[in-house]
Structures are given as C-alpha cells and as structure tokens.
Design an enzyme around this catalytic site. Sequence first.
Site, PDB file in Angstrom:
ATOM      1  N   GLU A 256      92.597  54.179  57.824  1.00  0.00           N
ATOM      2  CA  GLU A 256      91.918  55.123  56.919  1.00  0.00           C
ATOM      3  C   GLU A 256      90.662  54.488  56.328  1.00  0.00           C
ATOM      4  O   GLU A 256      90.690  53.339  55.859  1.00  0.00           O
ATOM      5  CB  GLU A 256      92.883  55.532  55.791  1.00  0.00           C
TER       6      GLU A 256
ATOM      7  N   GLU B 170     102.081  51.391  53.407  1.00  0.00           N
ATOM      8  CA  GLU B 170     100.693  50.922  53.346  1.00  0.00           C
ATOM      9  C   GLU B 170     100.601  49.409  53.183  1.00  0.00           C
ATOM     10  O   GLU B 170     101.401  48.812  52.451  1.00  0.00           O
ATOM     11  CB  GLU B 170      99.985  51.588  52.156  1.00  0.00           C
TER      12      GLU B 170
HETATM   13  O1  KIV Z   1      99.428  60.681  52.377  1.00  0.00           O
HETATM   14  C1  KIV Z   1      98.755  61.033  53.352  1.00  0.00           C
HETATM   15  O2  KIV Z   1      98.499  62.219  53.589  1.00  0.00           O
HETATM   16  C2  KIV Z   1      98.261  59.984  54.232  1.00  0.00           C
HETATM   17  C3  KIV Z   1      97.229  60.375  55.248  1.00  0.00           C
HETATM   18  C4  KIV Z   1      95.951  60.667  54.590  1.00  0.00           C
HETATM   19  C5  KIV Z   1      97.098  59.359  56.313  1.00  0.00           C
HETATM   20  O3  KIV Z   1      98.668  58.871  54.128  1.00  0.00           O
END
Ligand code: KIV
Length: 276
Positions: free
Chosen positions: A189, A121
């Site tokens: 997201e 991220e």
């Molecule tokens: O951890 C997860 O499931 C994610 C998705 C929501 C993209 O990062």
Amino acid sequence: MIKAANKAVNQADFMLMKQQGKKIAMITAYDYATAKCVAATEMDIILVGDSLGMVVLGYEDTLQVKMEDIISHAAAVRRGAPEAFIIADMPYLSYHLGDEAAKANAAALIVKGKANAVKLEGGSASRLAAIRAIVDIEIPVCAHLGLTPQSVHRFGGYKVQGKSPEEHEELLVQAQEVQRAGAFMLVLEGIPEQLGKEISEALSIPTIGIGAGRFTDGQVLVYHDLLGYNAQLPKFVKRYAELQKLSSEAIQAYLQEVKDGIFPSQEHTYYPIDKL
Ligand code: KIV
C-alpha cells in the site's frame, strides 16, 4: 454480462495465477448485502478490511476497530458470499501482544468470522514472529507493507512510504522476510511504482497493490471508494460509480412522495380498503 464466481479457490490458486501472469482482483466488503453484490461477480478475493472502522463505523482511523467488529462483519460477508475466498484483517493490538494472543485471534477470525485467511500489517521482527506462529497453526496469512494504516501515528499521517533509498531497501528486505516467514500473499500500500515492481519481481508469492502502481500481481480497492461513497479520495482510486449520489437522490424521491401523499399508492398497499 456478469458471470458469478462459483469457484472454491485456495492459496495455491493465487500462486498459480502469479506464475501464469493472471492478475488477481480483490475488493473489500463488510456486510451481507455488499458481499452478495461481490459474489455475483468473478471477484477473486474479498477482504474484510479494518477500513471498516472508517468507511462503515465512521471512526477517524482504523485503530478503533476491535476483534468483535471484524468477526461479526466477516461472518455477515460469509453469509452473503458462501463460496468466496475471504481474508479478514487482524485489528490493531490483536497480534502485537504476543504470539499466543495472535494465534487465538487469528483462529477466532477463521472459526467465528468464517474467513479463509487473515491479514496483518508490518514486517518488524515481532510481526514476522506473529506470521510464523499463525502459519504454524495452518492459518494462511496475507502480509501488508508500505503505508500500513495502523502505523499512521508513527508515519505522521497517510504518507507514501519507501521513497528514500533507505526505506526502499528496507521494504524490499521486509517483503522477502514476510515471504520467508510463510505469508502466502502480500498487500503493498502507498509505495512508489518502481518499488512495487521490484518487490513483485523478487517474490514468488503474489503481491496485491493499492496505490502501488501498475506492476503488482493484483489490485485491491475499498468498496466505498470505487463505488463513490467517499467525497475525498486519494489519487490512486478510480471511481466506477456514484452510488452515494444515486442513493441520496432515491431517498429524496421517497421522502417527497411520502410528503405529497403519493407513496404508498394502492399498488403498494398490502390490503387496500376497497378489497374489504
Ligand atoms: O483495511 C483495508 O481495507 C485494507 C486495504 C486498504 C488493503 O487493508
């Protein structure tokens, strides 16, 4: 009729899908049984997300998830879906403490977790360095921008990101930077649809949206959300089944039959008394 995917895909295939305007579908999975359900479909990608922490392990947020958790769950998913393209999430603090640690952790997700790629991220300078370092050891990286759950405390909650003109511009720039750093895919997201569209048009790598509107190159949903295991859902989730309700009803039926002496019947007795 569901057609099982028996294809070995790679990152170049996803690029081609974007070029051909074919949408990419991704779903999370965390264990052998659910991976088998997904493997029986034509799903393009399985994400072993750190949402594991919330939907499987019962934590408040994703920050508690550890490398060992993702490794063991990713390996279970691989056993259930031997042919799938699997992306494993890099947990909080597994890529924040220097590029050597980031490379070692990414390698562990590939070697021990049997994933094909990793996801991390953010788009700050140190996150870009981590992407470059991991790509440099030939591990494909999926970037993740917008409402990145590992930054929930900095955001002050799960709030849509990129609404102001400044944030909009910053995310547009970061999206281009993660692509330049070598990411092969980008999860977007919790951002406005307009921004999801602009980023998707600006990049050559595919974008996968979750709460990012209709114009990203693909979509991802959390297994438990789309199958109805979570009572409270954000607006962007569509439920395709009510499995929690169905499961509870089945469990209640079983317990009632045990109490009433109906189960096990002779049919379900391994070696009935009258066979002696
Ligand atoms: O951890 C997860 O499931 C994610 C998705 C929501 C993209 O990062």
